[in-house]
Design a protein around this motif. Structure first.
Motif, PDB file in Angstrom:
ATOM      1  N   LEU A  44      44.285  33.000  33.928  1.00 14.83           N
ATOM      2  CA  LEU A  44      43.196  32.942  32.949  1.00 14.83           C
ATOM      3  C   LEU A  44      42.422  31.625  33.051  1.00 14.83           C
ATOM      4  CD1 LEU A  44      45.053  34.532  29.911  1.00 14.83           C
ATOM      5  CD2 LEU A  44      43.191  35.544  31.248  1.00 14.83           C
ATOM      6  N   TYR A  45      43.138  30.570  33.365  1.00 16.02           N
ATOM      7  CA  TYR A  45      42.464  29.271  33.520  1.00 16.02           C
ATOM      8  C   TYR A  45      41.481  29.345  34.691  1.00 16.02           C
ATOM      9  CZ  TYR A  45      41.609  24.355  34.381  1.00 16.02           C
ATOM     10  OH  TYR A  45      40.990  23.148  34.588  1.00 16.02           O
ATOM     11  N   ASN A  46      41.939  29.912  35.798  1.00 18.59           N
ATOM     12  CA  ASN A  46      41.068  30.042  36.972  1.00 18.59           C
ATOM     13  C   ASN A  46      39.860  30.912  36.672  1.00 18.59           C
ATOM     14  OD1 ASN A  46      42.364  28.452  38.713  1.00 18.59           O
ATOM     15  ND2 ASN A  46      43.295  30.068  39.938  1.00 18.59           N
ATOM     16  N   LYS A  47      40.109  32.000  35.927  1.00 23.27           N
ATOM     17  CA  LYS A  47      39.022  32.933  35.593  1.00 23.27           C
ATOM     18  C   LYS A  47      37.981  32.210  34.731  1.00 23.27           C
ATOM     19  CE  LYS A  47      38.580  37.534  33.543  1.00 23.27           C
ATOM     20  NZ  LYS A  47      38.582  37.469  32.072  1.00 23.27           N
ATOM     21  N   ASN A  61      49.984  30.731  22.445  1.00 19.31           N
ATOM     22  CA  ASN A  61      51.084  30.957  23.385  1.00 19.31           C
ATOM     23  C   ASN A  61      50.601  31.846  24.538  1.00 19.31           C
ATOM     24  OD1 ASN A  61      52.694  29.531  21.683  1.00 19.31           O
ATOM     25  ND2 ASN A  61      53.909  31.256  20.987  1.00 19.31           N
ATOM     26  N   THR A  62      50.917  31.455  25.748  1.00 15.59           N
ATOM     27  CA  THR A  62      50.510  32.231  26.928  1.00 15.59           C
ATOM     28  C   THR A  62      51.618  32.185  27.974  1.00 15.59           C
ATOM     29  OG1 THR A  62      48.355  31.164  26.586  1.00 15.59           O
ATOM     30  CG2 THR A  62      48.543  32.591  28.505  1.00 15.59           C
ATOM     31  N   MET A  63      51.885  33.340  28.581  1.00 14.77           N
ATOM     32  CA  MET A  63      52.887  33.352  29.641  1.00 14.77           C
ATOM     33  C   MET A  63      52.355  32.566  30.849  1.00 14.77           C
ATOM     34  SD  MET A  63      54.814  36.671  31.134  1.00 14.77           S
ATOM     35  CE  MET A  63      55.423  37.330  29.604  1.00 14.77           C
ATOM     36  N   ASN A  66      58.589  28.525  35.278  1.00 16.48           N
ATOM     37  CA  ASN A  66      58.946  29.885  35.645  1.00 16.48           C
ATOM     38  C   ASN A  66      57.778  30.805  35.242  1.00 16.48           C
ATOM     39  OD1 ASN A  66      60.180  32.541  35.284  1.00 16.48           O
ATOM     40  ND2 ASN A  66      62.069  31.412  35.678  1.00 16.48           N
ATOM     41  N   ASP A  67      57.443  31.771  36.085  1.00 17.84           N
ATOM     42  CA  ASP A  67      56.298  32.656  35.824  1.00 17.84           C
ATOM     43  C   ASP A  67      56.365  33.354  34.468  1.00 17.84           C
ATOM     44  OD1 ASP A  67      54.662  32.251  37.898  1.00 17.84           O
ATOM     45  OD2 ASP A  67      55.365  33.960  39.108  1.00 17.84           O
ATOM     46  N   ASP A  68      57.581  33.664  33.985  1.00 15.50           N
ATOM     47  CA  ASP A  68      57.747  34.408  32.731  1.00 15.50           C
ATOM     48  C   ASP A  68      57.834  33.509  31.503  1.00 15.50           C
ATOM     49  OD1 ASP A  68      57.866  36.779  34.117  1.00 15.50           O
ATOM     50  OD2 ASP A  68      60.020  36.583  34.479  1.00 15.50           O
ATOM     51  N   TYR A  69      57.804  32.211  31.713  1.00 19.52           N
ATOM     52  CA  TYR A  69      57.958  31.293  30.579  1.00 19.52           C
ATOM     53  C   TYR A  69      56.697  31.317  29.704  1.00 19.52           C
ATOM     54  CZ  TYR A  69      58.740  27.165  27.814  1.00 19.52           C
ATOM     55  OH  TYR A  69      58.897  26.317  26.758  1.00 19.52           O
ATOM     56  N   VAL A  70      56.922  31.408  28.394  1.00 17.25           N
ATOM     57  CA  VAL A  70      55.775  31.426  27.473  1.00 17.25           C
ATOM     58  C   VAL A  70      55.476  29.984  27.042  1.00 17.25           C
ATOM     59  CG1 VAL A  70      54.886  32.248  25.264  1.00 17.25           C
ATOM     60  CG2 VAL A  70      56.301  33.758  26.696  1.00 17.25           C
ATOM     61  N   ILE A  71      54.297  29.522  27.436  1.00 15.61           N
ATOM     62  CA  ILE A  71      53.884  28.155  27.101  1.00 15.61           C
ATOM     63  C   ILE A  71      53.217  28.155  25.743  1.00 15.61           C
ATOM     64  CG2 ILE A  71      52.361  26.261  27.776  1.00 15.61           C
ATOM     65  CD1 ILE A  71      52.372  27.459  30.530  1.00 15.61           C
ATOM     66  N   GLY A  72      53.649  27.244  24.889  1.00 18.40           N
ATOM     67  CA  GLY A  72      53.028  27.103  23.581  1.00 18.40           C
ATOM     68  C   GLY A  72      53.498  25.792  22.991  1.00 18.40           C
ATOM     69  N   PRO A  73      52.875  25.341  21.888  1.00 18.30           N
ATOM     70  CA  PRO A  73      53.278  24.078  21.279  1.00 18.30           C
ATOM     71  C   PRO A  73      54.754  24.097  20.875  1.00 18.30           C
ATOM     72  CG  PRO A  73      51.199  24.860  20.374  1.00 18.30           C
ATOM     73  CD  PRO A  73      51.723  25.963  21.221  1.00 18.30           C
ATOM     74  N   LEU A  93      51.332  20.443  29.593  1.00 18.68           N
ATOM     75  CA  LEU A  93      51.937  19.405  28.740  1.00 18.68           C
ATOM     76  C   LEU A  93      51.080  19.152  27.495  1.00 18.68           C
ATOM     77  CD1 LEU A  93      54.448  17.571  28.689  1.00 18.68           C
ATOM     78  CD2 LEU A  93      52.999  15.756  29.568  1.00 18.68           C
ATOM     79  N   GLU A  94      49.761  19.228  27.674  1.00 20.84           N
ATOM     80  CA  GLU A  94      48.873  19.081  26.512  1.00 20.84           C
ATOM     81  C   GLU A  94      49.167  20.192  25.493  1.00 20.84           C
ATOM     82  OE1 GLU A  94      44.711  18.203  27.301  1.00 20.84           O
ATOM     83  OE2 GLU A  94      44.105  19.323  25.517  1.00 20.84           O
ATOM     84  N   VAL A  95      49.366  21.405  25.989  1.00 18.50           N
ATOM     85  CA  VAL A  95      49.648  22.543  25.107  1.00 18.50           C
ATOM     86  C   VAL A  95      51.010  22.367  24.428  1.00 18.50           C
ATOM     87  CG1 VAL A  95      50.105  25.038  25.056  1.00 18.50           C
ATOM     88  CG2 VAL A  95      48.183  24.157  26.400  1.00 18.50           C
ATOM     89  N   VAL A  96      52.033  22.051  25.219  1.00 23.13           N
ATOM     90  CA  VAL A  96      53.399  21.936  24.680  1.00 23.13           C
ATOM     91  C   VAL A  96      53.465  20.827  23.619  1.00 23.13           C
ATOM     92  CG1 VAL A  96      55.780  21.333  25.269  1.00 23.13           C
ATOM     93  CG2 VAL A  96      54.520  22.910  26.710  1.00 23.13           C
ATOM     94  N   THR A  97      52.739  19.725  23.843  1.00 20.07           N
ATOM     95  CA  THR A  97      52.788  18.617  22.870  1.00 20.07           C
ATOM     96  C   THR A  97      51.733  18.798  21.772  1.00 20.07           C
ATOM     97  OG1 THR A  97      51.268  17.229  24.158  1.00 20.07           O
ATOM     98  CG2 THR A  97      53.628  16.998  24.628  1.00 20.07           C
ATOM     99  N   ASN A  98      51.124  19.964  21.728  1.00 14.72           N
ATOM    100  CA  ASN A  98      50.092  20.284  20.732  1.00 14.72           C
ATOM    101  C   ASN A  98      48.967  19.241  20.727  1.00 14.72           C
ATOM    102  OD1 ASN A  98      49.194  22.198  18.864  1.00 14.72           O
ATOM    103  ND2 ASN A  98      49.882  20.956  17.128  1.00 14.72           N
ATOM    104  N   GLY A  99      48.668  18.725  21.923  1.00 13.69           N
ATOM    105  CA  GLY A  99      47.532  17.808  22.065  1.00 13.69           C
ATOM    106  C   GLY A  99      47.875  16.338  21.945  1.00 13.69           C
ATOM    107  N   ILE A 100      49.173  16.007  21.711  1.00 11.74           N
ATOM    108  CA  ILE A 100      49.531  14.574  21.614  1.00 11.74           C
ATOM    109  C   ILE A 100      49.270  13.897  22.965  1.00 11.74           C
ATOM    110  CG2 ILE A 100      51.434  12.904  21.317  1.00 11.74           C
ATOM    111  CD1 ILE A 100      52.773  14.888  19.427  1.00 11.74           C
ATOM    112  N   ILE A 101      49.701  14.575  24.048  1.00 16.05           N
ATOM    113  CA  ILE A 101      49.468  14.054  25.391  1.00 16.05           C
ATOM    114  C   ILE A 101      48.198  14.697  25.933  1.00 16.05           C
ATOM    115  CG2 ILE A 101      50.387  13.970  27.754  1.00 16.05           C
ATOM    116  CD1 ILE A 101      52.074  12.303  25.842  1.00 16.05           C
TER     117      ILE A 101
END
Ligand code: OGA
Ligand code: NI
Length: 338
Positions: free
Chosen positions: A317-320, A308-310, A286-293, A253-261
């Protein structure tokens, strides 16, 4: 299975040499702050609720909700079946136990985490929407009412989560239904977490500081305190409120709102005397959804601050990044910043 804390008699825990003990620098002292998290009554006017959620999301990334639409009967039934499951003899639970974190449905212990050893046992169950009837077959058959109660609970809790996202969507000026579809139609995970009384409560954590990665998490956190949220350099205690859910916005949600939330770091302390149970419901993309602002929130003056990251790569990548930084959440979030 022998890792499960709740199956080990308490005196044996104390005998384990420094079991789960953390270095002092990973255990900052709790500071008593005068600030408390907002408790939002969802039966107030839509306008008020929308504003309160937006304000709390910007300020804390966390709040509590009451009159949220999940029925009190379901909440009481959940308490009963979760406790009954915990009390089942070990042989009734052994087939659910697994150390493999790729397994969707499993019983495991926090003492096996790669980033450290933590004082909790967890039953994580995956729920698909639509198709919940198929997921149910993967869940425990005992106690008798377990599947029926969990099914009702996850359906109502997911409905509450989608309603909160819709209110947020209106508050942010995003198109109606923005968070529906691919952003939330992955699995819903319901994790029942048991934090047994801990003899080394001052040197052990139930869960380490972390941010949830997904869009929204809803925690039914019972009457025993333990959950804390990082805010302006302080750890705020989440005060138990009867029948409330603790709402926690994640990195997605932080990513999608570009840091507003904000997505806030949080942790769980252990308790020397009292056991604590929480039920954590997380909506996944969904696993294939690309998350980005969201395009709607960007402008020339307000360019994208996150890449943007799938979704499936995002989780991995976050876990890594977390493992490579020795559990440093800020380093892990930086990974997605431009
Ligand atoms: C989690 C979490 C809080 C709790 O599972 O991510 O933050 O109170 N749980 O158990
Ligand atoms: Ni969390």
């Amino acid at each position: 299975m022998e890792n499960m804390l709740h199956l080990t008699p308490v005196p044996a825990h104390t005998m384990l040499p420094n079991c789960c003990a953390l270095e002092p620098e990973r255990l900052p002292p709790a500071i008593t702050s005068a600030v408390t998290l907002p408790v939002i009554d969802m039966s107030c006017s839509r306008e008020e609720v929308r504003q309160a959620m937006l304000d709390a999301g910007k300020e804390f990334g966390f709040f509590q909700v009451v009159n949220h639409g999940v029925s009190e009967q379901v909440l009481r039934d959940m308490e009963v079946v979760c406790e009954e499951f915990l009390q089942l003899p070990a042989e009734d639970k052994a087939h659910l136990y697994s150390d493999d974190n790729k397994k969707l449905n499993r019983l495991f212990s926090g003492s096996t985490f790669k980033t450290g050893s933590f004082w909790m046992d967890c039953l994580r169950l995956a729920c698909t929407f639509p198709g919940l009837e198929d997921s149910v077959n993967e869940w425990p058959e005992k106690p008798k009412r377990f599947r029926e109660v969990f099914q009702k609970f996850v359906t109502q809790a997911r409905g509450m989560g989608l309603e909160i996202l819709q209110l947020l969507c209106e508050g942010l000026g995003l198109p109606i239904g923005y968070f529906e579809g691919e952003q939330t139609d992955g699995n819903v995970f319901v994790s029942t977490i048991w934090y047994p009384p801990c003899p080394n409560a001052s040197t052990t954590l139930g869960l380490p500081p972390h941010c949830d990665r997904n869009l929204i998490t809803m925690v039914l956190s019972g009457t025993v305190p333990g959950l804390e949220v990082f805010y302006n350099g302080d750890w705020l205690k989440v005060e138990p409120v009867r029948n409330a859910f603790v709402i926690n916005f994640g990195i997605q949600l932080e990513v999608v709102t570009n840091g507003i939330i904000k997505s806030a770091e949080h942790r769980v302390l252990t308790n020397a005397a009292l056991p604590r149970t929480s039920v954590v419901t997380s909506l996944m993309a969904n696993d294939d959804y690309v998350i980005g602002p969201a395009e709607e929130l960007l402008s020339e003056d307000n360019p994208a601050r996150y890449r943007n990251t799938m979704f499936r790569d995002f989780m991995r990548l976050y876990n890594k990044a977390l493992e490579e930084s020795g559990g440093d959440v800020k380093q892990a979030i930086k990974y997605f910043k431009i």
